[in-house]
Design an enzyme around this catalytic site. Structure first.
Site, short mmCIF file in Angstrom:
data_model
loop_
_atom_site.label_atom_id
_atom_site.label_comp_id
_atom_site.label_asym_id
_atom_site.label_seq_id
_atom_site.Cartn_x
_atom_site.Cartn_y
_atom_site.Cartn_z
N GLN A 251 0.82 -1.21 0.00
CA GLN A 251 0.00 0.00 0.00
C GLN A 251 0.85 1.26 0.00
O GLN A 251 0.40 2.32 0.44
CB GLN A 251 -0.94 0.01 1.21
CG GLN A 251 -1.98 -1.10 1.15
CD GLN A 251 -2.97 -0.98 2.29
OE1 GLN A 251 -3.80 -0.09 2.31
NE2 GLN A 251 -2.88 -1.87 3.26
N ARG A 603 -10.77 -1.25 0.13
CA ARG A 603 -11.58 -0.37 0.98
C ARG A 603 -12.97 -0.95 1.19
O ARG A 603 -13.70 -0.57 2.09
CB ARG A 603 -11.73 1.04 0.38
CG ARG A 603 -10.46 1.86 0.22
CD ARG A 603 -9.61 1.86 1.44
NE ARG A 603 -8.59 0.84 1.36
CZ ARG A 603 -7.89 0.42 2.42
NH1 ARG A 603 -8.09 0.92 3.61
NH2 ARG A 603 -6.98 -0.53 2.29
P1 ATP Z 1 -5.39 -0.90 6.18
O1 ATP Z 1 -4.22 -1.63 5.63
O2 ATP Z 1 -6.45 -0.71 5.14
O3 ATP Z 1 -5.02 0.33 6.92
P2 ATP Z 1 -5.56 -2.27 8.71
O4 ATP Z 1 -4.61 -3.39 8.63
O5 ATP Z 1 -5.13 -1.07 9.44
O6 ATP Z 1 -6.07 -1.89 7.24
P3 ATP Z 1 -7.86 -2.18 10.41
O7 ATP Z 1 -8.48 -0.98 9.80
O8 ATP Z 1 -7.18 -2.05 11.71
O9 ATP Z 1 -6.89 -2.85 9.34
O10 ATP Z 1 -8.93 -3.35 10.53
C1 ATP Z 1 -9.79 -3.67 9.45
C2 ATP Z 1 -11.18 -4.03 9.99
O11 ATP Z 1 -11.13 -5.30 10.62
C3 ATP Z 1 -11.69 -3.07 11.01
O12 ATP Z 1 -13.08 -2.92 10.85
C4 ATP Z 1 -11.36 -3.76 12.32
O13 ATP Z 1 -12.21 -3.35 13.35
C5 ATP Z 1 -11.58 -5.21 11.96
N1 ATP Z 1 -10.78 -6.15 12.78
C6 ATP Z 1 -9.44 -6.20 12.86
N2 ATP Z 1 -9.04 -7.19 13.68
C7 ATP Z 1 -10.15 -7.80 14.13
C8 ATP Z 1 -10.40 -8.89 15.03
N3 ATP Z 1 -9.43 -9.57 15.60
N4 ATP Z 1 -11.68 -9.22 15.26
C9 ATP Z 1 -12.69 -8.54 14.67
N5 ATP Z 1 -12.53 -7.50 13.84
C10 ATP Z 1 -11.27 -7.13 13.56
#
Ligand code: ATP
Ligand code: MG
Length: 720
Positions: A251, A603
């Site tokens: 990303q 997204r």
């Molecule tokens: P990006 O790379 O797009 O920034 P990210 O890795 O930061 O994504 P998050 O935005 O932190 O991912 O999480 C993605 C979604 O999954 C969110 O809605 C989050 O609440 C949910 N999520 C993450 N981990 C868990 C979990 N262990 N149980 C339930 N929901 C989860």
């Protein structure tokens, strides 16, 4: 202590990251795997379980919106508000430091932040002053050069001209630009970071103080840090600090702005003891969406490589719509949005994403016609609108007489008889005496200018002086209100009948409400007005984020990074637009575009639409294009075509003639730009297309008979 709330709903790998020992840690993981979530839980864990004071944490996010969200989530986990916790963007944090330590940073106390528009204007003025031809030395390129050097941490004196006369000129323009900024106390965005880095580098005591204070450094979207940001972090971490960074090499989408994904490797070299944690389960998207994203990104050669899986449902197919043109595309999107809203969904759960800002206009028009509330993130933002910048320029000049950019913007706005020649004379004086325009104005008004011009200039200076005294004791909101009236801006737009003037008035009023809802930070040492002005410059575009109204979200794919929505539209997937024309020939550029596509697809949580137009008018030009290569990289099994792409596969000018007899024939054969022959009107080109089946009509531009609308099933057109 009860630690369950913090570790609840985390998987094993996430829990391992959250509770990792106080050592450098790198979490590297794909989209939607919970990186941001881990960061939030880590902060709460450190405070609640490890007993770290909130003061000891520094958290860096990519946007102010993300920062506010992160603070909210940490507080929710802890069940109490946390003050003295520094969370912000690199720019926001650097700004905060510079305000606190302006002396050590060698800045005037009331230094002003200039945005990229101001910066460009300043460069144009500089070229004019130096009598340099701006067709040969393009202001945008100079701006780009200066910012690129700053992003690398380089001042003019660090640069070698490499015996290249072009480069020598660029370097000397950079030096001249620096001098102007220095004199006016102006700080551009790149300068914020560079100054903040130099502040620590050159002030050992200060650095030691902050190293003691911030032991834990939490960084989101680490893959998009540029050289100066990384250097700043590295400096702060020293040998004792505990950087905890999360990111995804797939990303990295800001290479064009100096970001370097290589910092992920650099981090491992700089902190050899760093623990690397991978998260592999995606919680965001359906399996269909995730598989499609994985398939697209697999075409990139430069990857660290990771597995990303989900135990979620397969979900619906990705819907692909081939539009005739950008209007048809917009109609389609709006139709689907309408259905979504009618089904009782939140508008804010739907996002329309595009590659280029300019694409928003047609979509916006459609949304306005359909009376669907929407909000554009990025693009022409509230604080960037001309009338708002006018009002801010008055406020700036009131607080800071040396601000030449503001002076020039409003000296004759509203018109008050100060012509271009008078301004030129003032500039000449300012240049010759190395003084700000304000001083030059006073000097030339008493010596050089003829009666009427001199009076006009003095009247303007009086106005500013008067406004300064009159607003001195008012609170911020009343200051702004007073200034928009006393300056004559309100009258000017009131006299401008019609919708434009109306909108501008509304925007000015909105500025008063922005000032009203602005909460100055009591810990800051500057006046509420100065703080508000910095806020306006820094947060431009994100001010809209506190939308009280439920509205559809429009933004570029770049601005969508880190966000998620149940319903997503990716519009304009055409070769040349996305991937962008200038990156197609360059393999690195193409890979960056593909990462952007990966960001776009990931997204979406449940429903994803992908659209493209066969013909598009953009930036005032018409073009025909092929569907984006990224579409063909999504395996067919995940895609459902809403209007089959038969037209596109036909060559533009086929030698064989086909007659269009039936509506079905017509829909198969018609494409914009197609040459046709009509029994009576002769040869022409299809310009437009409407309706379906028996109602299908085309607009044809005939060489001799002009433009006509014809019903396809009756027109008996031959395809040429
Ligand atoms: P990006 O790379 O797009 O920034 P990210 O890795 O930061 O994504 P998050 O935005 O932190 O991912 O999480 C993605 C979604 O999954 C969110 O809605 C989050 O609440 C949910 N999520 C993450 N981990 C868990 C979990 N262990 N149980 C339930 N929901 C989860
Ligand atoms: Mg994230």
């Amino acid at each position: 202590m009860d630690v369950t709330p913090i570790l609840e709903s985390l998987n094993d790998a996430q829990r391992q990251a959250v509770t990792a020992p106080a050592e450098p840690t790198l979490v590297i993981a794909g989209a939607g795997s919970g990186k941001t979530r881990v960061l939030v839980h880590r902060a709460a864990w450190l405070i609640d379980v490890e007993g770290v004071s909130p003061q000891g944490l520094l958290a860096v996010t990519f946007t102010n919106k993300a920062a506010a969200e992160m603070r909210g989530r940490i507080e929710a986990l802890l069940g109490m508000p946390v003050s003295h916790l520094w969370i912000g963007t690199f720019h926001g944090l650097a700004h905060r430091l510079l305000r606190r330590h302006w002396r050590e940073a060698k800045l005037p106390q009331n230094f002003q932040i200039i945005d990229s528009d101001d910066q460009l204007r300043l460069i144009k003025r500089l070229l004019k002053n130096l009598e340099i031809d701006d067709s040969r030395w393009v202001p945008k390129e100079i701006q780009w050069f200066i910012n690129a050097q700053k992003d690398e941490g380089l001042r003019p004196q660090h640069l070698d001209d490499e015996r290249d006369s072009n480069r020598r000129q660029m370097i000397s323009l950079y030096a001249a630009y620096e001098e102007i900024c220095e004199r006016g106390g102006l700080v551009d965005f790149a300068e914020l970071l560079l100054r903040a880095h130099e502040l620590w580098r050159d002030n050992a005591d200060l650095l030691a103080h902050y190293r003691r204070r911030f032991q834990h450094l939490l960084v989101d979207e680490f893959q998009d840090t540029n050289a100066i940001q990384y250097a700043w972090l590295r400096l702060l971490a020293g040998d004792e600090g505990v950087p905890f960074v999360v990111g995804d090499d797939d990303q990295s989408i800001y290479r064009w702005r100096g970001a370097r994904v290589e910092h992920i490797h650099q981090f491992q070299r700089d902190f050899p003891s760093a623990k690397v944690i991978k998260l592999e389960q995606n919680y965001r998207s359906t399996a269909t969406i995730l598989n499609a994203a994985n398939a697209v990104i697999a075409n990139n050669a430069e990857r660290m490589g990771k597995n990303l899986w989900t135990d979620g449902a397969k979900g619906e197919a990705i819907k692909l719509y081939a539009a005739y043109n950008e209007r048809d595309e917009s109609d389609f999107v709006i139709g689907r949005l309408r259905d979504w809203i009618e089904q009782g969904n939140l508008r804010a759960d739907a996002a329309v994403l595009y590659r280029s800002n300019a694409q928003s206009r047609v979509l916006e028009e459609g949304l306005i016609n359909a009376a669907i509330p929407y909000r554009v993130y990025g693009g022409l933002r509230f604080f960037e609108r001309a009338e708002i910048k006018d009002a801010l320029a008055y406020l700036r000049l009131i607080s800071h007489r040396d601000d030449d950019a503001s002076f020039e913007r409003i000296v004759n706005r509203p018109t008050r008889g100060i012509g271009a020649r008078t301004v030129e004379i003032m500039r000449g004086y300012a240049r010759a005496n190395s003084c700000p325009m304000w001083r030059a104005a006073g000097a030339v008004a008493s010596d050089e200018l003829a009666g009427r011009a001199a009076n006009a200039v003095l009247a303007f200076m009086n106005l500013i002086e008067r406004m300064t005294t009159e607003t001195a004791r008012l609170d911020l909101q009343d200051q702004v209100d007073h200034v928009i009236h006393a300056s004559g801006l309100v009258d000017m737009f009131r006299n401008d009948k019609g919708e434009r003037g109306e909108t501008k008035l509304e925007n000015l009023m909105e500025l008063v409400s922005a000032a009203k809802s602005f909460a100055p930070d009591p810990a800051e040492e500057m006046s509420p007005l100065d703080e508000f002005l910095s806020h306006a410059a820094l947060e431009a575009g994100e001010g809209q984020a506190e939308a009280w109204e439920d509205c559809v979200q429009l933004m570029t794919m770049h601005s969508a990074k880190g966000l998620e929505f149940p319903l997503v539209f990716l519009c304009g997937l055409e070769d040349g637009l996305f991937p962008h024309q200038r990156s197609i020939a360059d393999p690195n550029g193409l890979e960056e575009e593909r990462r952007l596509c990966y960001v776009g697809i990931t997204r979406a949580k449940q429903t994803l639409y992908v659209t493209y137009a066969e013909q598009r008018r953009l930036y005032g030009m018409d073009s025909f294009s092929q569907p984006s290569r990224f579409i063909s990289e999504i395996p067919d099994e995940y895609v459902e075509e809403i209007r089959p792409r038969v037209q596109v596969s036909r060559p533009l000018r086929s030698k064989t003639r086909t007659s269009i007899k039936t509506a079905a024939d017509a829909e198969m054969g018609v494409r914009l730009g197609q040459r046709v022959r009509h029994g009576k009107f002769g040869d022409g080109v299809i310009l437009n297309y409407e309706g379906q089946g028996a109602h299908a009509r085309v607009e044809v531009n005939f060489e001799t008979a002009g433009t006509k609308w014809l019903v396809l099933s009756y027109a008996n057109l031959d395809l040429m």
